[in-house]
Write a protein that holds these residues in place. Structure first.
Motif, PDB file in Angstrom:
ATOM      1  N   SER A  26       0.816  -1.217   0.000  1.00  0.00           N
ATOM      2  CA  SER A  26       0.000   0.000   0.000  1.00  0.00           C
ATOM      3  C   SER A  26       0.849   1.266   0.000  1.00  0.00           C
ATOM      4  N   ALA A  27       2.171   1.109  -0.142  1.00  0.00           N
ATOM      5  CA  ALA A  27       3.098   2.247  -0.170  1.00  0.00           C
ATOM      6  C   ALA A  27       2.912   3.139   1.049  1.00  0.00           C
ATOM      7  N   ASP A  28       2.766   2.515   2.189  1.00  0.00           N
ATOM      8  CA  ASP A  28       2.540   3.195   3.469  1.00  0.00           C
ATOM      9  C   ASP A  28       3.868   3.270   4.229  1.00  0.00           C
ATOM     10  N   GLU A  29       4.597   4.375   4.033  1.00  0.00           N
ATOM     11  CA  GLU A  29       5.917   4.479   4.656  1.00  0.00           C
ATOM     12  C   GLU A  29       5.876   4.386   6.178  1.00  0.00           C
ATOM     13  N   ARG A  81      13.276   1.218  -8.055  1.00  0.00           N
ATOM     14  CA  ARG A  81      12.381   2.207  -8.685  1.00  0.00           C
ATOM     15  C   ARG A  81      11.001   2.211  -8.036  1.00  0.00           C
ATOM     16  N   ARG A  82      10.459   1.019  -7.852  1.00  0.00           N
ATOM     17  CA  ARG A  82       9.109   0.882  -7.294  1.00  0.00           C
ATOM     18  C   ARG A  82       9.048   1.449  -5.869  1.00  0.00           C
ATOM     19  N   SER A  83      10.074   1.181  -5.082  1.00  0.00           N
ATOM     20  CA  SER A  83      10.071   1.561  -3.671  1.00  0.00           C
ATOM     21  C   SER A  83      10.482   3.008  -3.445  1.00  0.00           C
ATOM     22  N   ALA A  84      11.369   3.524  -4.285  1.00  0.00           N
ATOM     23  CA  ALA A  84      11.852   4.899  -4.110  1.00  0.00           C
ATOM     24  C   ALA A  84      10.726   5.922  -4.252  1.00  0.00           C
ATOM     25  N   ARG A  89      13.804   7.052   2.483  1.00  0.00           N
ATOM     26  CA  ARG A  89      15.165   6.675   2.880  1.00  0.00           C
ATOM     27  C   ARG A  89      15.498   5.256   2.427  1.00  0.00           C
ATOM     28  N   LEU A  90      15.228   4.984   1.178  1.00  0.00           N
ATOM     29  CA  LEU A  90      15.518   3.670   0.621  1.00  0.00           C
ATOM     30  C   LEU A  90      17.026   3.501   0.461  1.00  0.00           C
ATOM     31  N   ASP A  91      17.550   2.401   0.932  1.00  0.00           N
ATOM     32  CA  ASP A  91      18.971   2.088   0.810  1.00  0.00           C
ATOM     33  C   ASP A  91      19.114   0.998  -0.257  1.00  0.00           C
ATOM     34  N   ALA A  92      19.538   1.408  -1.455  1.00  0.00           N
ATOM     35  CA  ALA A  92      19.672   0.453  -2.557  1.00  0.00           C
ATOM     36  C   ALA A  92      20.698  -0.629  -2.224  1.00  0.00           C
TER      37      ALA A  92
END
Length: 157
Positions: A26-29, A81-84, A89-92
């Motif tokens: 749900s893209a709920d950070e 890409r999807r998560s950023a 604060r996405l850590d690739a």
């Protein structure tokens, strides 16, 4: 919902993984941060084993003829890409670490770079791969825990 014969720790891990994947879906950070923090409170070795088993199974489902370097790159790019888009604060590097760990690759760690927790990244991988393969995450969780339990009870010759 989870089998009653599972130990309480397995049920707690399954519930936490399911909640974290739902938050990612749900893209709920804030929800994702909360549910992955709950996951971090559980036994780390057990959680890591379950997450790695789920990622491996979903990768095998997505790539039944084997996984190439291009396939790995495509998965990493798609997850980042999807998560950023929703996770500030996405850590690739953590996504790579989680994928490498699930594949059994022991990556060399730069001593000057702080090690990041790969569990949230594994959840992002599970979310993406479950969607890609149209596999309900609950089924993958159940199969992973059941397989780990089976492997632990098999006697070595």
């Amino acid at each position: 919902m989870w089998p009653s014969d599972w130990p309480s720790s397995a049920r707690a891990i399954a519930t936490a993984v399911e909640a974290a994947v739902a938050a990612a879906r749900s893209a709920d950070e804030p929800g994702f941060r909360e549910t992955t923090a709950d996951l971090a409170e559980l036994p780390p070795d057990q959680v890591t084993a379950v997450l790695a088993a789920i990622v491996r199974e979903l990768l095998e489902t997505a790539h039944p003829d084997g996984l190439t370097g291009d396939d790995v790159r495509a998965v990493l790019e798609a997850v980042v890409r999807r998560s950023a888009a929703w996770l500030r604060r996405l850590d690739a590097a953590a996504v790579f670490s989680a994928l490498a760990g699930a594949l059994g690759i022991d990556e060399a760690q730069d001593p000057d770079h702080a090690r990041t927790d790969p569990q949230p990244a594994a959840i992002l991988l599970i979310d993406y791969l479950a969607d890609l393969t149209r596999t309900p995450p609950q089924e993958s969780v159940q199969r992973a825990i059941s397989e780990i339990a089976r492997a632990e009870t098999v006697e070595m010759p």
